[in-house]
Design an enzyme around this catalytic site. Structure first.
Site, mmCIF file in Angstrom:
data_model
loop_
_atom_site.group_PDB
_atom_site.id
_atom_site.type_symbol
_atom_site.label_atom_id
_atom_site.label_comp_id
_atom_site.label_asym_id
_atom_site.label_seq_id
_atom_site.Cartn_x
_atom_site.Cartn_y
_atom_site.Cartn_z
ATOM 1 N N LYS A 267 0.843 -1.199 0.000
ATOM 2 C CA LYS A 267 0.000 0.000 0.000
ATOM 3 C C LYS A 267 0.879 1.251 0.000
ATOM 4 C CE LYS A 267 -3.386 2.522 2.894
ATOM 5 N NZ LYS A 267 -4.213 2.497 4.116
ATOM 6 N N ASP A 272 -2.828 10.073 3.868
ATOM 7 C CA ASP A 272 -4.214 9.659 4.085
ATOM 8 C C ASP A 272 -4.907 10.624 5.037
ATOM 9 O OD1 ASP A 272 -6.620 8.415 4.412
ATOM 10 O OD2 ASP A 272 -5.827 6.694 5.554
ATOM 11 N N LYS A 279 -10.263 12.537 8.705
ATOM 12 C CA LYS A 279 -9.752 12.114 10.011
ATOM 13 C C LYS A 279 -9.687 13.296 10.962
ATOM 14 C CE LYS A 279 -6.671 8.411 8.374
ATOM 15 N NZ LYS A 279 -7.300 7.283 9.085
ATOM 16 N N ASP A 290 1.399 6.264 5.611
ATOM 17 C CA ASP A 290 0.452 5.294 5.050
ATOM 18 C C ASP A 290 0.975 4.650 3.760
ATOM 19 O OD1 ASP A 290 -1.888 3.938 5.531
ATOM 20 O OD2 ASP A 290 -3.182 5.398 4.525
ATOM 21 N N ASP A 349 -12.478 6.771 4.237
ATOM 22 C CA ASP A 349 -11.207 6.553 4.936
ATOM 23 C C ASP A 349 -10.761 5.088 4.852
ATOM 24 O OD1 ASP A 349 -8.974 7.199 6.353
ATOM 25 O OD2 ASP A 349 -9.987 7.441 8.289
ATOM 26 N N ARG A 353 -7.939 -0.584 1.129
ATOM 27 C CA ARG A 353 -8.467 -1.790 0.479
ATOM 28 C C ARG A 353 -8.924 -1.494 -0.946
ATOM 29 N NH1 ARG A 353 -12.676 -2.431 5.346
ATOM 30 N NH2 ARG A 353 -10.973 -1.306 6.358
HETATM 31 N N1 BES Z 1 -4.323 4.238 6.992
HETATM 32 C C1 BES Z 1 -5.459 3.985 7.792
HETATM 33 C C2 BES Z 1 -5.183 2.970 8.896
HETATM 34 C C3 BES Z 1 -4.415 3.471 10.091
HETATM 35 C C4 BES Z 1 -4.994 4.286 11.018
HETATM 36 C C5 BES Z 1 -3.129 3.036 10.310
HETATM 37 C C6 BES Z 1 -4.274 4.695 12.120
HETATM 38 C C7 BES Z 1 -2.425 3.425 11.416
HETATM 39 C C8 BES Z 1 -2.999 4.271 12.323
HETATM 40 C C9 BES Z 1 -6.579 3.437 6.939
HETATM 41 O O1 BES Z 1 -6.662 3.958 5.676
HETATM 42 C C10 BES Z 1 -7.842 3.803 7.644
HETATM 43 O O2 BES Z 1 -8.115 4.954 7.755
HETATM 44 N N2 BES Z 1 -8.576 2.797 8.100
HETATM 45 C C11 BES Z 1 -9.775 3.021 8.814
HETATM 46 C C12 BES Z 1 -10.774 1.995 8.359
HETATM 47 C C13 BES Z 1 -12.159 2.237 8.874
HETATM 48 C C14 BES Z 1 -12.735 3.491 8.251
HETATM 49 C C15 BES Z 1 -13.001 1.046 8.532
HETATM 50 C C16 BES Z 1 -9.483 2.892 10.308
HETATM 51 O O3 BES Z 1 -8.716 2.027 10.680
HETATM 52 O O4 BES Z 1 -10.014 3.681 11.060
HETATM 53 ZN ZN ZN Z 2 -4.937 4.594 4.835
HETATM 54 MN MN MN Z 3 -7.767 5.745 5.601
#
Ligand code: BES
Ligand code: ZN
Ligand code: MN
Length: 501
Positions: A267, A272, A279, A290, A349, A353
């Site tokens: 990835k 992000d 966020k 990210d 967010d 995936r």
């Molecule tokens: N890059 C983030 C995941 C992440 C968050 C990694 C904090 C490390 C620290 C990913 O793109 C994301 O935002 N995932 C969301 C998914 C949710 C919306 C289902 C998450 O983990 O909050």
């Molecule tokens: Zn992300």
């Molecule tokens: Mn995200």
């Protein structure tokens, strides 16, 4: 870092510093014992004063020790013999390197591998010396106007008591160096900010790697190419940003022409912000990390090319930003992925995936023996496992065992989480083939379940590296993980790792 293997009489070794292990209750390691004898009991005498009792990670520098050719001796506490495992060993090496880098020691001869840590053979212990020393000497200065002088330690020599072990030590040094260089590359890319490390920047760095290693072919797909491939999920994420997405493809063919390649998919989300599902401000800067899955692919490709391993390896890095913009994905939008499956984007967010599913479908064209993706995919994985192990997901038990043991061997551990179909229903959508989110429960698992829908034709494992790819707080910085785990996997697959006697 330069590395040399040494053996022979320890007391007559000319070196700026000889590093010796001392266990708890001032018990001398065998090399320290030899030096103590040559120095007429000098070490025991000094230790008797009580300044170093052998506590793990404590150090004591001695100058002008009689009867030894070394300019200095660095005594390093290694703790209790029964607790002396690889973690303690790494702590001792790290402490020694920190002390050496605080002073002006340009080279040091390490003997700690003779005190074999539990769970490590000689090769492991010697390799750990190199990787830990280089890890602790890493600095990120690229974005500072005034650069601090580079750390003084330029050479790490490895001691083997028995000369017959020199070939093992040479191998450990070569592998350790390549892994550490791969880790440093992954760290550098991770630590760069989002305004410098854009998808285009990553693409340029990939081309640069291709120039450094002629065996590494690099191809960069542009958005027009992705349109032609119908990568509707990846492109939908990129549409919310002014930076064009890039799909970076590395191709290393070191193996037999007919042998199926291993594909690593990383990835590469260079920033992000969450998109329209934005966020919170706190720690949002850390979302420059990210792209650490992508950086892990860069680092592993570099390590493998450096070692010239006899395997075929492909790296695929979908690179994009995720920002809120007039053209960005909106909650409720439905996109069609390259596989033809449709996705209702209920949270913008959950973009990782979306870019990965198209990259995974793309990797089918390589007819791979195995696909491993690595992604900072979910905050839920950080909650589940913290910063010590990444999450491992696969339905293939043999593959799970192989990855878990590579993680152990490389001191870069993974921990398996379930990928049971029971969780799949959380991705149900009223309007599309699936939703891109599965609710609060088991968030790391439902993310993996989403990817599983795009890897049905593949032998596949997913590493959620959200917790391990970087550290926060005062020590904020990329870790370069899981380059050690992946390189270990590939060393194993290529038969380059020595089998312990
Ligand atoms: N890059 C983030 C995941 C992440 C968050 C990694 C904090 C490390 C620290 C990913 O793109 C994301 O935002 N995932 C969301 C998914 C949710 C919306 C289902 C998450 O983990 O909050
Ligand atoms: Zn992300
Ligand atoms: Mn995200």
């Amino acid at each position: 870092m330069e590395i040399k293997i040494k053996s022979g009489d320890l007391a007559s070794q000319k070196t700026p510093c000889l590093v010796l292990g001392v266990l708890d209750k001032r018990k001398l390691s065998a090399p320290a014992e030899a030096i103590d004898q040559a120095a007429g009991g000098y070490l025991r005498n000094v230790l008797g004063k009580g300044d170093l009792d052998g506590e793990a990670g404590r150090t004591l520098m001695l100058y002008g020790v009689p009867g030894v050719a070394a300019e200095r001796l660095l005594l390093v506490g290694c703790g209790k013999p029964k607790d002396f495992n690889r973690t303690v060993y790494a702590k001792a090496i790290a402490a020694a390197v920190a002390t050496l880098n605080q002073g002006h020691t340009s080279a040091a001869l390490f003997t700690l591998a003779e005190l074999r840590p539990e769970g490590a053979d000689r090769y492991d212990a010697l390799r750990d010396t190199v990787t830990v020393a280089m890890d602790k000497s890493y600095r990120f200065e690229q974005t500072k106007s005034e650069k601090k002088p580079a750390p003084p330690l330029k050479r790490v020599d490895l001691w083997v008591a028995d000369k017959a072990d020199a070939p093992t030590a040479e191998l450990a040094a070569r592998h350790g160096l390549a892994i550490a260089q791969g880790v440093a590359l992954a760290k550098d890319l991770g630590n760069l900010p989002g305004n410098i490390c854009t998808p285009s920047y990553l693409a340029e760095r990939a081309q640069g790697l291709g120039r450094d290693y002629p065996a590494l072919k690099v191809q960069v797909l542009e958005e027009a190419d992705m349109e032609a491939l119908k990568m509707g999920a990846l492109l939908s994420v990129s549409r919310g940003s002014r930076q064009p997405a890039k799909l970076i493809v590395f191709e290393y063919r070191g193996g037999a022409a007919g042998s199926k390649p291993i594909v690593l998919v990383g990835k590469g989300l260079t920033f992000d912000a969450g998109g329209i599902s934005i966020k919170p401000a706190e720690a949002m800067d850390e979302m420059k990390y990210d792209m650490c899955g992508g950086a892990g692919v860069f680092g592993t490709m570099a390590a493998v090319a450096e070692l010239g391993l006899p395997i075929n390896l492909i790296g695929v890095v979908p690179a994009s930003e995720n920002l809120p913009d007039g053209a960005a994905n909106k909650p409720g939008d439905i996109v069609t992925s390259m596989s033809g499956q449709t996705i209702e984007i209920l949270n913008t967010d959950a973009e990782g995936r979306l870019i990965l599913c198209d990259a995974l479908t793309y990797s089918e064209r390589f007819d791979p023996a195995l696909v491993v993706d690595l992604a900072t995919l979910t905050g839920a994985c950080v909650v589940a496992l913290g910063k010590h192990a990444c999450g491992l997901f696969t339905k293939d038990d043999a593959l799970a065992a192989e990855l878990l043991s590579a993680g152990e061997a490389a001191a870069d551990r993974a921990w398996r989480l379930p990928l049971w179909d029971d969780y799949q229903q959380q991705l149900d959508s009223n309007f599309a083939d699936m939703s891109n989110v599965g609710g609060r429960e088991g968030g790391a698992i439902t993310a993996a379940c989403f990817l599983a829908r795009y890897t049905k034709k593949l032998t596949w494992a997913h590493l959620d590296i959200a917790g391990i790819a970087w550290l926060s707080g005062k020590e904020k910085g990329a870790t370069g993980r899981p380059v050690p785990l992946l390189t270990e996997l590939l060393l194993g697959r290529s038969g380059a790792r020595p089998t312990p006697p």
